[in-house]
Scaffold this active site. Sequence first.
Site, PDB file in Angstrom:
ATOM      1  N   LYS A 121       0.865  -1.189   0.000  1.00 21.53           N
ATOM      2  CA  LYS A 121       0.000   0.000   0.000  1.00 21.53           C
ATOM      3  C   LYS A 121       0.897   1.233   0.000  1.00 21.53           C
ATOM      4  CE  LYS A 121      -1.250   2.969   2.459  1.00 21.53           C
ATOM      5  NZ  LYS A 121      -0.911   4.260   1.826  1.00 21.53           N
ATOM      6  N   SER A 149       6.353   8.285   8.672  1.00 26.17           N
ATOM      7  CA  SER A 149       6.589   9.218   9.775  1.00 26.17           C
ATOM      8  C   SER A 149       6.555   8.495  11.121  1.00 26.17           C
ATOM      9  CB  SER A 149       5.522  10.302   9.748  1.00 26.17           C
ATOM     10  OG  SER A 149       4.245   9.714   9.926  1.00 26.17           O
ATOM     11  N   ALA A 195       2.906   7.957  12.478  1.00 22.60           N
ATOM     12  CA  ALA A 195       2.195   6.798  11.922  1.00 22.60           C
ATOM     13  C   ALA A 195       2.849   5.507  12.396  1.00 22.60           C
ATOM     14  CB  ALA A 195       2.194   6.878  10.395  1.00 22.60           C
ATOM     15  N   GLY A 196       4.175   5.517  12.532  1.00 24.74           N
ATOM     16  CA  GLY A 196       4.887   4.321  12.974  1.00 24.74           C
ATOM     17  C   GLY A 196       4.449   3.875  14.361  1.00 24.74           C
ATOM     18  N   GLU A 243      10.691   1.796   9.548  1.00 25.23           N
ATOM     19  CA  GLU A 243      11.745   2.720   9.100  1.00 25.23           C
ATOM     20  C   GLU A 243      11.146   4.114   9.180  1.00 25.23           C
ATOM     21  OE1 GLU A 243      14.820   2.152   8.307  1.00 25.23           O
ATOM     22  OE2 GLU A 243      14.776  -0.034   8.219  1.00 25.23           O
ATOM     23  N   CYS A 274      14.759  10.952   4.747  1.00 25.90           N
ATOM     24  CA  CYS A 274      14.834  10.552   6.158  1.00 25.90           C
ATOM     25  C   CYS A 274      16.259  10.634   6.683  1.00 25.90           C
ATOM     26  CB  CYS A 274      14.294   9.137   6.312  1.00 25.90           C
ATOM     27  SG  CYS A 274      15.109   7.967   5.223  1.00 25.90           S
ATOM     28  N   GLU A 333      11.784  16.774  12.770  1.00 26.57           N
ATOM     29  CA  GLU A 333      12.095  16.547  11.358  1.00 26.57           C
ATOM     30  C   GLU A 333      11.292  17.549  10.521  1.00 26.57           C
ATOM     31  OE1 GLU A 333      10.552  12.921   9.552  1.00 26.57           O
ATOM     32  OE2 GLU A 333      12.515  12.594   8.649  1.00 26.57           O
TER      33      GLU A 333
HETATM   34  P1  NAD Z   1       3.379   9.208   6.534  1.00 32.59           P
HETATM   35  O1  NAD Z   1       3.660   8.466   7.790  1.00 32.59           O
HETATM   36  O2  NAD Z   1       2.405  10.300   6.557  1.00 32.59           O
HETATM   37  O3  NAD Z   1       2.858   8.190   5.423  1.00 32.59           O
HETATM   38  C1  NAD Z   1       3.626   7.055   5.041  1.00 32.59           C
HETATM   39  C2  NAD Z   1       2.685   5.981   4.547  1.00 32.59           C
HETATM   40  O4  NAD Z   1       1.921   5.500   5.642  1.00 32.59           O
HETATM   41  C3  NAD Z   1       1.669   6.440   3.509  1.00 32.59           C
HETATM   42  O5  NAD Z   1       1.473   5.388   2.602  1.00 32.59           O
HETATM   43  C4  NAD Z   1       0.412   6.680   4.344  1.00 32.59           C
HETATM   44  O6  NAD Z   1      -0.770   6.550   3.599  1.00 32.59           O
HETATM   45  C5  NAD Z   1       0.528   5.580   5.376  1.00 32.59           C
HETATM   46  N1  NAD Z   1      -0.097   5.814   6.682  1.00 32.59           N
HETATM   47  C6  NAD Z   1      -0.117   6.956   7.406  1.00 32.59           C
HETATM   48  N2  NAD Z   1      -0.728   6.739   8.591  1.00 32.59           N
HETATM   49  C7  NAD Z   1      -1.084   5.425   8.620  1.00 32.59           C
HETATM   50  C8  NAD Z   1      -1.733   4.593   9.580  1.00 32.59           C
HETATM   51  N3  NAD Z   1      -2.152   5.058  10.753  1.00 32.59           N
HETATM   52  N4  NAD Z   1      -1.919   3.289   9.267  1.00 32.59           N
HETATM   53  C9  NAD Z   1      -1.484   2.788   8.089  1.00 32.59           C
HETATM   54  N5  NAD Z   1      -0.877   3.536   7.133  1.00 32.59           N
HETATM   55  C10 NAD Z   1      -0.659   4.836   7.402  1.00 32.59           C
HETATM   56  O7  NAD Z   1       4.794   9.698   5.971  1.00 32.59           O
HETATM   57  P2  NAD Z   1       5.094  10.502   4.609  1.00 32.59           P
HETATM   58  O8  NAD Z   1       4.789  11.932   4.832  1.00 32.59           O
HETATM   59  O9  NAD Z   1       4.492   9.809   3.444  1.00 32.59           O
HETATM   60  O10 NAD Z   1       6.673  10.280   4.481  1.00 32.59           O
HETATM   61  C11 NAD Z   1       7.590  11.051   5.149  1.00 32.59           C
HETATM   62  C12 NAD Z   1       8.113  10.328   6.377  1.00 32.59           C
HETATM   63  O11 NAD Z   1       8.701   9.084   6.018  1.00 32.59           O
HETATM   64  C13 NAD Z   1       9.234  11.096   7.052  1.00 32.59           C
HETATM   65  O12 NAD Z   1       9.077  11.075   8.448  1.00 32.59           O
HETATM   66  C14 NAD Z   1      10.481  10.334   6.638  1.00 32.59           C
HETATM   67  O13 NAD Z   1      11.576  10.497   7.495  1.00 32.59           O
HETATM   68  C15 NAD Z   1       9.982   8.949   6.624  1.00 32.59           C
HETATM   69  N6  NAD Z   1      10.855   8.090   5.806  1.00 32.59           N
HETATM   70  C16 NAD Z   1      11.678   7.196   6.434  1.00 32.59           C
HETATM   71  C17 NAD Z   1      12.555   6.404   5.686  1.00 32.59           C
HETATM   72  C18 NAD Z   1      13.460   5.408   6.352  1.00 32.59           C
HETATM   73  O14 NAD Z   1      13.967   4.531   5.666  1.00 32.59           O
HETATM   74  N7  NAD Z   1      13.698   5.485   7.643  1.00 32.59           N
HETATM   75  C19 NAD Z   1      12.580   6.521   4.294  1.00 32.59           C
HETATM   76  C20 NAD Z   1      11.747   7.443   3.689  1.00 32.59           C
HETATM   77  C21 NAD Z   1      10.878   8.223   4.458  1.00 32.59           C
END
Ligand code: NAD
Length: 481
Positions: free
Chosen positions: A177, A230, A233-234, A251, A285, A385
């Site tokens: 997804k 993020s 969400a994690g 991640e 990230c 961040e």
């Molecule tokens: P986000 O957490 O808003 O969304 C990431 C994904 O998660 C999307 O597909 C979103 O639809 C989904 N999502 C969001 N909340 C959810 C939930 N409660 N349940 C299930 N799915 C959910 O993040 P973003 O804005 O898309 O990406 C930016 C973030 O990703 C930054 O914090 C960045 O540091 C991180 N990131 C980390 C790495 C790594 O390898 N550590 C790599 C790239 C990005």
Amino acid sequence: MREYKELYIGGSWAAPSHDRFVDVVSPHSQEVVGTAPEGTPDDVDRAVAAARHAFDHGPWPTMDPKERLAAVQRIADAYNARQAELSELISTEMGAPLWFSQVGQVGATSMALAAFLNFGAQYPWEERRTGFFGQDVVVRREPAGVAGMITPWNVPHFTTISKLIPALLAGCTVVLKPSEEVPLSVLALAEIIDEAGLPEGVVSIIPAGRDTGEHLVRHPGVDKISFTGSPTAGKRIASLCGQDLRRVTLELGAKSAAIILDDADLAMTIERLPLASLLNSGQACIAQTRILASRQRYDEVVDAVTTMVNGLPVGDPLDAANYIGPMVSQRQQQRVDGYITLGQEEGARLVTGGNGMPDGLDRGWYVRPTVFADVDNRMRIAQEEIFGPVLAVIPYDDEADAIRIANDSAYGLGGSVWTSDVEHGVDVARKIRTGTLGINQYLLDFNSPFGGYKSSGFGREFGPEGIEPYIEYKSIALPLG
Ligand code: NAD
């Protein structure tokens, strides 16, 4: 204009369950550049049913690993044949400057595929060892099951491949997804996987929003969740997985530090720093947006960083001359602009950049590349961040103070040490609580484990360790004597 009318469900193109389509808008021109369906929980149900069936009854999890390796090789070949087109597509859709799409998006995905093919060929899927009592034990690495994967928009192919490929090598079936912000890029990836001809049910790709993601996380048919995104969400996803004891790897975000030691070659440091701190227009990230400089060389470093940032061309991501492109969306533009306001309110000294659009641009989701000096590490602009081209130059008293400041973060993903004494740089790196560091550069190395300490997540991707999240160990003890 690229139009998709179908989702990729259970290894075939299929009409979405509901008539929900999104217009994809270029972050540079603000014009519509494509349309795609937005997946719903019903689509996830169909995909999980197909993945479950393929795992429980299909050939994929039990076939000879060499056959799965051959399928991944076909994916790599099909991907490599489309590199130029895919780079342009990612730049068009999410605004990554073309140089970064070529090197850090598509190029890195291609290299990661090659690395995984190498590990997959050597991986000890089954071994025999001598047990404690002298008998033989068969130790197997079996597929973890149906893997649900949730990925962000900032590096759409790279964050997918880092999960999908090791999961496929291990024999998992996959429901992916991706973010609803990048449906065109991920459905193009679905075309490539389709071309590789995997058995029915093994891969589904359903770009969709948060609620559909959460449906996947809670789904009883899923054995394992792998998430990149993020920290907020994690945390939510980890707690949902905890309720069902579902396996999960995360991640997440970071706020990494580049430590410039007093003996660093400043000219070389400044030349290489953009790749560590401002890659993907800061939407990375691993971006090292805290620049730690000693008080002895502080003014010199601030001046050099400022000159460097002022010299980076900003504009149309499809123009290969531009180093910095737009933010992915208006929401992200406003978020970064909000942090630029906050930094000034917190008392940091704005040296260059600031609120508003960069000179010469009157549309697109741009922000001005910004440098703050005299930043206290306790400020929010040093702790949170920002995910944009905003650097905080933080003074330190001595090396111990630099290490303390680097570690004074909720996160621990990346980092770098800049010095003319490489071995000493490694010593300093040993003291930083973060998953990856570089000396006199930052490199995400595909042969080595990548991942976060602390709130940057848990689990590792890449290297042979990157296969671990997708296996279960099984030990079969043979009779004594
Ligand atoms: P986000 O957490 O808003 O969304 C990431 C994904 O998660 C999307 O597909 C979103 O639809 C989904 N999502 C969001 N909340 C959810 C939930 N409660 N349940 C299930 N799915 C959910 O993040 P973003 O804005 O898309 O990406 C930016 C973030 O990703 C930054 O914090 C960045 O540091 C991180 N990131 C980390 C790495 C790594 O390898 N550590 C790599 C790239 C990005």
